[in-house]
Design an enzyme around this catalytic site. Structure first.
Site, short mmCIF file in Angstrom:
data_model
loop_
_atom_site.label_atom_id
_atom_site.label_comp_id
_atom_site.label_asym_id
_atom_site.label_seq_id
_atom_site.Cartn_x
_atom_site.Cartn_y
_atom_site.Cartn_z
N GLY A 11 -66.74 -171.27 29.43
CA GLY A 11 -65.41 -171.29 28.97
C GLY A 11 -64.85 -173.11 28.86
O GLY A 11 -64.30 -173.15 30.03
N MET A 15 -58.20 -175.11 29.37
CA MET A 15 -57.99 -174.57 30.66
C MET A 15 -59.28 -174.34 31.60
O MET A 15 -59.44 -174.95 32.93
CB MET A 15 -57.04 -173.03 30.55
CG MET A 15 -56.04 -173.41 29.71
SD MET A 15 -54.60 -174.06 31.19
CE MET A 15 -54.75 -172.51 32.52
N GLY A 16 -59.93 -174.06 30.72
CA GLY A 16 -61.53 -174.13 31.70
C GLY A 16 -61.36 -175.36 32.27
O GLY A 16 -62.25 -175.86 33.39
N THR A 36 -70.80 -173.81 23.53
CA THR A 36 -71.10 -175.37 22.39
C THR A 36 -71.79 -176.17 23.65
O THR A 36 -71.34 -176.22 24.31
CB THR A 36 -70.46 -175.64 21.65
OG1 THR A 36 -69.44 -174.53 20.81
CG2 THR A 36 -70.92 -177.05 20.43
N ALA A 79 -58.74 -164.07 25.95
CA ALA A 79 -58.72 -162.15 26.20
C ALA A 79 -59.00 -161.26 24.74
O ALA A 79 -59.33 -162.35 24.01
CB ALA A 79 -57.26 -162.29 26.13
N ASN A 105 -55.53 -164.79 30.03
CA ASN A 105 -54.20 -164.44 30.00
C ASN A 105 -53.90 -163.05 29.67
O ASN A 105 -53.91 -162.76 28.58
CB ASN A 105 -53.53 -165.46 28.75
CG ASN A 105 -52.24 -166.07 29.67
OD1 ASN A 105 -51.67 -165.56 30.84
ND2 ASN A 105 -51.96 -167.06 28.89
N SER A 129 -50.98 -169.69 36.72
CA SER A 129 -49.58 -170.62 35.72
C SER A 129 -49.73 -171.93 35.86
O SER A 129 -49.78 -172.03 36.95
CB SER A 129 -49.22 -169.18 36.43
OG SER A 129 -47.49 -169.93 35.35
N LYS A 184 -48.92 -162.32 36.26
CA LYS A 184 -48.73 -162.76 35.22
C LYS A 184 -47.92 -162.12 34.60
O LYS A 184 -47.35 -163.36 33.72
CB LYS A 184 -49.97 -163.34 35.11
CG LYS A 184 -50.64 -164.40 34.44
CD LYS A 184 -49.58 -165.73 34.81
CE LYS A 184 -49.82 -167.12 33.80
NZ LYS A 184 -50.15 -166.62 32.37
N HIS A 187 -44.65 -162.87 34.84
CA HIS A 187 -43.64 -164.18 35.34
C HIS A 187 -43.16 -164.77 33.87
O HIS A 187 -42.83 -165.10 33.37
CB HIS A 187 -45.24 -164.93 35.56
CG HIS A 187 -44.98 -166.21 35.76
ND1 HIS A 187 -45.40 -167.23 34.21
CD2 HIS A 187 -44.95 -167.92 35.96
CE1 HIS A 187 -45.36 -168.13 35.03
NE2 HIS A 187 -45.44 -168.57 36.20
N ASN A 188 -44.28 -164.65 32.93
CA ASN A 188 -44.09 -165.43 31.59
C ASN A 188 -43.66 -164.54 30.70
O ASN A 188 -43.02 -165.37 29.91
CB ASN A 188 -45.56 -164.88 30.52
CG ASN A 188 -46.99 -165.85 31.07
OD1 ASN A 188 -47.00 -166.04 32.21
ND2 ASN A 188 -47.95 -165.36 29.73
N GLU A 191 -40.47 -166.33 32.29
CA GLU A 191 -40.79 -167.93 31.18
C GLU A 191 -40.06 -167.69 29.95
O GLU A 191 -39.75 -168.81 29.28
CB GLU A 191 -41.92 -168.46 31.35
CG GLU A 191 -42.26 -169.55 30.48
CD GLU A 191 -43.94 -169.79 30.58
OE1 GLU A 191 -44.38 -170.41 29.75
OE2 GLU A 191 -44.48 -169.20 31.46
N ARG A 442 -26.66 -134.67 22.85
CA ARG A 442 -27.55 -134.93 22.64
C ARG A 442 -27.97 -132.96 23.25
O ARG A 442 -28.62 -132.58 22.50
CB ARG A 442 -28.55 -134.93 24.26
CG ARG A 442 -28.97 -136.75 24.29
CD ARG A 442 -29.01 -136.90 24.44
NE ARG A 442 -31.17 -136.75 25.13
CZ ARG A 442 -31.29 -136.29 25.82
NH1 ARG A 442 -31.19 -135.19 27.26
NH2 ARG A 442 -33.06 -135.44 26.10
#
Length: 465
Positions: A11, A15-16, A36, A79, A105, A129, A184, A187-188, A191, A442
């Site tokens: 990939g 990022m890859g 490709t 993903a 992700n 990240s 992660k 973390h996001n 963020e 309740r």
């Protein structure tokens, strides 16, 4: 093809490609493959001085043949189904001692399911990240898998990771199964919340204090020299100072008020409900992005009810303290959620280590994480707001947060994340709240029972008698 590469990568998207260049730059030979073929060829042709350490391949079989055993192959694909497709395609080509790493992700539940699915090779998931720049020059890496798998890949992952100011690599083993992708995900979520609180403060300066983008930029730049020093504050100062080349106006003023999202913040909010982990600042940030994606409805509401924001009496020093308080409350909620997940899934997640690997490379990197790591070292099971250092900081900054939220809301400024943090704080510091009435209700309509303050459990009231 001769086995010559230390690692393979599938990939070559943004990022890859960046991660492959980082690996090659750190001295590791890497075989690469993209669906490709032209993309693979172009990537190699443009690799410059790194080309000698990059082996372009045209088929998956070629990729596998190009990597020395035991083979390590990193997936940098979207993903979901694309990951499963690649795992299926690799299954007849790899041996039991080989290892495939999903560095995308991914939903941590999916990573756990794939780990337990009986693949004919090793599988682990790692959170990466830092965006494109981090992937290229040093990300923060959160690894999930067995200890033996971590030991196999640790020399490469620590070499390509970011370095904190003390030289420590920002890569660590989180635990088995989906532990790395879980951390992660949180973390996001943090963020999302950090960005939302900054945007709320920006809105108060712009709409409540009539400050232009240049003045706002200077404030953020000044804050980046103090307690709020962080990547997000730094880029906010830069973004608000940038001029639109087409109009000469501040570029930020030319951007449509609609925030995108890829789903990880939403995953955090959903998972928090399953864990019964209160994270209102993150939930508010997800809600705010969803509202931002409804411009027609917002325009119709403004036409009917009038524009919300009006001037408010605030100063930048007060805003700074409010943001400090909001940031501490946000991170406290995030680490509490990680602790809850650690207990639920039996992972023993290393909270102090997580704070340390977030100090560089990742989007939420911040000098405040140094103190958070030390506080978690002292007492990893204690909420950060109760750690002496952060308790003192909250106590000092709380009046400013209360002033900003109350005056901002009174003037019609939407402050969901800052207000959510304040409301959560007021709830956790209230020993006797109002849930007693909810339990009475309740029991009244559903006979659910309640505990009495005199120690008698499973009581019922004589309602309607």
């Amino acid at each position: 093809m001769a086995q010559q590469a230390r690692i393979g990568l599938i990939g070559l998207g943004t990022m890859g490609a960046a991660l492959a260049q980082n690996i090659a730059e750190k001295g590791f030979s890497i075989a690469v493959w993209n669906r490709t073929t032209q993309v693979t060829r172009q990537f190699h042709a443009e690799a410059g001085d790194l080309a000698d350490r990059i082996v372009p391949t045209e088929t998956l079989a070629d990729l596998v043949d190009a990597v020395a055993a035991p083979r390590i192959i990193v997936l940098m694909v979207p993903a979901g189904q694309p990951v499963d497709d690649q795992l299926a395609a690799l299954s007849p080509l790899l041996a039991a001692e080989d290892l495939v790493i999903d560095a995308g992700n991914a939903d941590f539940h999916s990573t756990t399911l794939r780990t337990d699915a009986g693949l004919p090779f090793g599988f682990m998931g790692i959170g990466v990240s830092g965006g494109e720049d981090g992937a290229r020059h040093g990300p923060s890496i959160m690894a999930g898998g067995t200890r033996a798998q971590w030991d196999l890949v640790q020399p490469i992952l620590t070499a390509i990771a970011a370095r904190a100011e003390d030289g420590t690599p920002c890569a660590a083993w989180m635990g088995p199964q989906g532990a790395g992708h879980f951390v992660k995900m949180v973390h996001n979520g943090i963020e999302y919340a950090d960005m939302q609180m900054i945007a709320e403060i920006y809105g108060l300066m712009r709409d409540g204090m009539a400050m232009d983008a240049g003045a706002i930029s200077r404030v953020f730049a000044g804050w980046n020299d103090g307690a709020l020093r962080s990547y997000l504050i730094e880029i906010t100062a830069s973004a608000t100072a940038t001029e639109d080349p087409h109009t000469g106006r501040p570029l930020v003023d030319m951007i449509v008020d609609r925030a995108g999202q890829k789903g990880t913040g939403r995953w955090t909010a959903i998972e928090a409900q399953h864990l019964a982990a209160p994270i209102p600042v993150i939930e508010a940030a997800v809600m705010a992005r969803n509202v931002s994606a409804q411009p027609d409805q917002r325009r119709a509401a403004e036409d009917r009810f009038g524009a919300a924001p009006t001037p408010c009496r605030l100063d930048t020093a007060t805003l700074e303290q409010a943001l400090i308080a909001g940031k501490i409350l946000c991170y406290a909620q995030g680490f509490a959620m990680i602790s809850a997940g650690s207990g639920m899934f039996g992972w023993s997640l290393p909270l102090p280590q997580i704070a340390r690997i977030w100090r560089a490379g990742c989007i939420i990197r911040s000098t405040m994480l140094n103190d958070m790591a030390r506080a978690l070292d002292d007492h990893p099971d204690r909420n950060l707001v109760l750690a002496p250092l952060f308790a003192d900081r909250i106590e000092a900054a709380l009046p400013a947060l209360r002033q900003v939220v109350s005056q901002g809301i009174a003037a019609g400024h939407p402050l969901p994340a800052l207000a959510g943090g304040l409301m959560w704080f007021d709830m956790i510091r209230t020993a006797r709240g109002t849930a007693n009435l909810i339990q009475a209700q309740r029991d009244f309509f559903g006979a659910h029972g309640f505990s009495r303050i005199d120690g008698i459990d499973d009581s019922h009231g004589p309602w309607g008698g």
